[in-house]
Design an enzyme around this catalytic site. Structure first.
Site, PDB file in Angstrom:
ATOM      1  N   ARG A 198     -16.957  13.596   4.024  1.00 56.70           N
ATOM      2  CA  ARG A 198     -16.164  12.814   3.070  1.00 56.70           C
ATOM      3  C   ARG A 198     -17.008  11.651   2.579  1.00 56.70           C
ATOM      4  O   ARG A 198     -18.097  11.414   3.087  1.00 56.70           O
ATOM      5  CB  ARG A 198     -14.925  12.261   3.772  1.00 56.70           C
ATOM      6  CG  ARG A 198     -15.278  11.502   5.050  1.00 56.70           C
ATOM      7  CD  ARG A 198     -14.120  10.792   5.696  1.00 56.70           C
ATOM      8  NE  ARG A 198     -14.408  10.371   7.054  1.00 56.70           N
ATOM      9  CZ  ARG A 198     -15.093   9.287   7.397  1.00 56.70           C
ATOM     10  NH1 ARG A 198     -15.585   8.500   6.447  1.00 56.70           N
ATOM     11  NH2 ARG A 198     -15.300   8.977   8.660  1.00 56.70           N
ATOM     12  N   GLU A 207     -25.203  11.275  10.270  1.00 53.47           N
ATOM     13  CA  GLU A 207     -25.407  10.122  11.144  1.00 53.47           C
ATOM     14  C   GLU A 207     -26.439  10.425  12.235  1.00 53.47           C
ATOM     15  O   GLU A 207     -26.459  11.521  12.799  1.00 53.47           O
ATOM     16  CB  GLU A 207     -24.079   9.701  11.768  1.00 53.47           C
ATOM     17  CG  GLU A 207     -23.017   9.388  10.709  1.00 53.47           C
ATOM     18  CD  GLU A 207     -21.878   8.557  11.243  1.00 53.47           C
ATOM     19  OE1 GLU A 207     -21.835   8.301  12.464  1.00 53.47           O
ATOM     20  OE2 GLU A 207     -21.023   8.159  10.433  1.00 53.47           O
ATOM     21  N   ARG A 250     -16.888  -5.822   6.594  1.00 53.73           N
ATOM     22  CA  ARG A 250     -15.509  -5.358   6.543  1.00 53.73           C
ATOM     23  C   ARG A 250     -14.592  -6.529   6.900  1.00 53.73           C
ATOM     24  O   ARG A 250     -14.764  -7.150   7.953  1.00 53.73           O
ATOM     25  CB  ARG A 250     -15.288  -4.207   7.527  1.00 53.73           C
ATOM     26  CG  ARG A 250     -16.174  -3.011   7.267  1.00 53.73           C
ATOM     27  CD  ARG A 250     -15.740  -1.825   8.088  1.00 53.73           C
ATOM     28  NE  ARG A 250     -16.684  -0.723   7.971  1.00 53.73           N
ATOM     29  CZ  ARG A 250     -16.391   0.541   8.262  1.00 53.73           C
ATOM     30  NH1 ARG A 250     -15.177   0.852   8.706  1.00 53.73           N
ATOM     31  NH2 ARG A 250     -17.295   1.492   8.129  1.00 53.73           N
ATOM     32  N   GLU A 288     -24.087  14.733  25.879  1.00 52.89           N
ATOM     33  CA  GLU A 288     -25.325  14.289  25.253  1.00 52.89           C
ATOM     34  C   GLU A 288     -26.040  13.291  26.155  1.00 52.89           C
ATOM     35  O   GLU A 288     -25.396  12.518  26.873  1.00 52.89           O
ATOM     36  CB  GLU A 288     -25.058  13.591  23.919  1.00 52.89           C
ATOM     37  CG  GLU A 288     -24.871  14.509  22.751  1.00 52.89           C
ATOM     38  CD  GLU A 288     -24.734  13.735  21.449  1.00 52.89           C
ATOM     39  OE1 GLU A 288     -24.716  14.397  20.408  1.00 52.89           O
ATOM     40  OE2 GLU A 288     -24.631  12.494  21.465  1.00 52.89           O
ATOM     41  N   VAL A 314     -16.317   4.563   4.073  1.00 45.67           N
ATOM     42  CA  VAL A 314     -15.955   3.183   3.753  1.00 45.67           C
ATOM     43  C   VAL A 314     -17.140   2.449   3.140  1.00 45.67           C
ATOM     44  O   VAL A 314     -17.015   1.745   2.134  1.00 45.67           O
ATOM     45  CB  VAL A 314     -15.476   2.437   5.019  1.00 45.67           C
ATOM     46  CG1 VAL A 314     -15.314   0.951   4.749  1.00 45.67           C
ATOM     47  CG2 VAL A 314     -14.167   3.024   5.529  1.00 45.67           C
ATOM     48  N   GLU A 330     -23.788  13.391  14.188  1.00 45.57           N
ATOM     49  CA  GLU A 330     -22.632  14.023  13.553  1.00 45.57           C
ATOM     50  C   GLU A 330     -22.747  13.928  12.043  1.00 45.57           C
ATOM     51  O   GLU A 330     -23.560  13.164  11.504  1.00 45.57           O
ATOM     52  CB  GLU A 330     -21.320  13.383  14.011  1.00 45.57           C
ATOM     53  CG  GLU A 330     -21.138  11.933  13.606  1.00 45.57           C
ATOM     54  CD  GLU A 330     -19.800  11.373  14.053  1.00 45.57           C
ATOM     55  OE1 GLU A 330     -18.782  12.051  13.882  1.00 45.57           O
ATOM     56  OE2 GLU A 330     -19.785  10.244  14.584  1.00 45.57           O
ATOM     57  N   LYS A 347     -18.215  18.697  16.186  1.00 49.55           N
ATOM     58  CA  LYS A 347     -19.513  18.110  16.518  1.00 49.55           C
ATOM     59  C   LYS A 347     -20.434  19.085  17.231  1.00 49.55           C
ATOM     60  O   LYS A 347     -21.656  19.076  17.019  1.00 49.55           O
ATOM     61  CB  LYS A 347     -19.309  16.856  17.361  1.00 49.55           C
ATOM     62  CG  LYS A 347     -18.675  15.707  16.602  1.00 49.55           C
ATOM     63  CD  LYS A 347     -18.569  14.473  17.473  1.00 49.55           C
ATOM     64  CE  LYS A 347     -17.882  13.342  16.735  1.00 49.55           C
ATOM     65  NZ  LYS A 347     -17.783  12.122  17.568  1.00 49.55           N
ATOM     66  N   LYS A 401     -17.424   0.057  13.051  1.00 45.91           N
ATOM     67  CA  LYS A 401     -18.430  -0.692  12.300  1.00 45.91           C
ATOM     68  C   LYS A 401     -17.856  -2.006  11.764  1.00 45.91           C
ATOM     69  O   LYS A 401     -16.717  -2.048  11.298  1.00 45.91           O
ATOM     70  CB  LYS A 401     -18.940   0.167  11.150  1.00 45.91           C
ATOM     71  CG  LYS A 401     -19.600   1.466  11.607  1.00 45.91           C
ATOM     72  CD  LYS A 401     -19.807   2.424  10.451  1.00 45.91           C
ATOM     73  CE  LYS A 401     -20.330   3.758  10.935  1.00 45.91           C
ATOM     74  NZ  LYS A 401     -20.377   4.774   9.864  1.00 45.91           N
TER      75      LYS A 401
END
Length: 450
Positions: A292, A275, A338, A200, A295, A288, A116, A237
């Site tokens: 990949r 993101e 989800r 941060e 989901v 970040e 990161k 999430k």
């Protein structure tokens, strides 16, 4: 094009990739643990190879076993899905050394963007807005404390090498900095084998917005617009939607173009998600990049009409992206819930066990991705997500109505699931009226129990 692909994953994502392979005329090989021998993804693969017992360390995280399976099956490529080894640069390097194509980025790009602190530096170089903070990992506690005073409390201490809320601490004042710093480093070391942390500025009441991107080896980078992932609990999430309902067109274009600049700067290939945090004034800040497929990728597929898994495979096979950015249009609204095997009334505790009842909703605008069937057993060894319920409709209001209808049709038992939690959120006026942020669920829907 590849003729045979091994899927180094399990569950619904393995089945999702199998379906894409079969539509492309590609053989799909899967690996499975002894706990997954009766799973639907094993059933629908062209070939299935057992790689070990239920423990992930002895199966889905066992690089030697997976590579051996790939060599036995004589595959051209490996798709890692998400989770497990999907963001493991060493695994990608081993695939390359074994002359097996890795359907994802290069190990070098994964290493750069997976850290990161390094990703933040790359974002600055690409003129992508970042949250004020340390230029890299903190060298020691006192320098971190000094910087926190300069940028102003509250601040967030974050692990450089990971995500999912681990190695992350919110600090409100100088006095609490020491304990937060030490505990964040300890948790980061335990979770990721790397205790580096960075600092941060904490953006209060932000929305979490992410951009789906796809890049090829010819320097072409496309975005597939943004997803709003603000509905979370403990940084996990629960509900995602596209497009972000509070973005105006000018901000949307700036956000998506910023994500593309970062990928170009990183010389990145394949799928990724960039993101951002969005503050109350619609200023956005990079946080970040996930190297990949994610989901929630079907949310972007539904509003753009493009199959991202097939695109991943084509890019990894060396094909050039044929789409142009102007060809990718937003259409309607998509929402994903989800469905986790968890009990919302018991602090979302895992609910493993047999599935004696399982009825999946359908109808106009409904998509379900799952590997579960009646008679399945939910193992305690893996992530608790057992299905993804997605809907697509012309407007957000219509999509919410479709989702509520579909959630009420979805039947799972006797194990507990997060369906009641999703319904509780979708029926809440603040969600309906877009008055939410990343702390909304824990502040109003499921506040922490004392």
């Amino acid at each position: 094009m590849f003729s045979k692909i091994l899927i180094a994953n399990r569950g619904e994502v393995a089945l999702r990739i199998i379906r894409a392979c079969h539509e492309m005329g590609i053989e799909a090989v899967v690996v499975y643990s002894t706990a997954d021998k009766d799973s639907n993804y094993v059933r629908f693969a062209d070939k299935a190879i057992c790689i070990g017992p239920a423990s992930p360390a002895q199966s889905y995280l066992n690089i030697n076993a997976i590579i051996s399976a790939a060599e036995i099956a004589d595959v051209d490529a490996i798709h890692p899905g998400y989770g497990f080894l999907a963001e493991n640069a060493h695994f990608a390097e081993v695939c390359r050394e074994c002359n097996i194509a890795f359907i994802g980025p290069s190990p070098e790009a994964m290493t750069k963007l997976g850290d990161k602190a390094k990703a933040r530096d790359m974002a600055v170089d690409a003129k992508v807005p970042v949250v004020p903070g340390s230029p890299g990992p903190l060298s020691d506690e006192e320098s971190g404390r000094k910087l926190a005073r300069e940028i102003g409390f509250p601040v967030m201490i974050k692990a450089s090498a990971g995500g999912g809320g681990r190695g992350m601490r919110l600090v409100h004042n100088d006095i609490s900095f020491r304990n937060a710093y030490q505990s964040a480093k300890a948790e980061a070391m335990g979770a990721f084998g790397n205790d580096e942390v960075y600092l941060e500025k904490f953006i209060e009441n932000p929305r979490h917005v992410e951009v789906q991107v796809m890049s090829d080896k010819y320097g072409n980078v496309l975005h597939f617009y943004e997803r709003d992932c603000s509905i979370q609990r403990r940084h996990q999430k629960l509900i995602e939607e596209a497009p972000c309902p509070v973005l105006d067109e000018e901000t949307r274009e700036k956000l998506c173009e910023a994500a593309k600049r970062l990928m170009k700067n990183a010389k990145y290939e394949n799928a990724a998600t960039v993101e951002f945090l969005l503050d109350k004034d619609r200023n956005f800040y990079f946080i970040e990049a996930n190297t990949r497929i994610q989901v929630e990728h079907p949310v972007s597929e539904l509003v753009t009409g493009h199959d991202l898994i097939k695109m991943q495979i084509r890019v990894a096979a060396g094909e050039e992206l044929k789409l142009k950015q102007k060809d990718i249009k937003l259409n309607g609204c998509a929402i994903e819930c989800r469905i986790n095997a968890e009990n919302p009334d018991m602090n979302f505790s895992p609910s493993p066990g047999p599935v004696d009842e399982f009825f999946v909703p359908g109808g106009f605008g409904v998509r379900v991705e799952t590997f579960i069937k009646q008679g399945s057993y939910i193992s305690p060894n893996y992530d608790s997500m057992i299905a993804k319920l997605l809907v697509h409709n012309n407007t957000r209001q219509e999509a919410i109505a479709t989702m509520k209808r579909a959630l009420n049709e979805f039947k799972i038992g006797p194990i507990k699931s997060t369906i009641p939690a999703s319904l509780k959120i979708l029926n809440d006026s603040d969600y309906v009226n877009n008055n939410v942020d990343t702390g909304y669920v824990e502040r109003k829907i499921y506040p922490p129990k004392s």
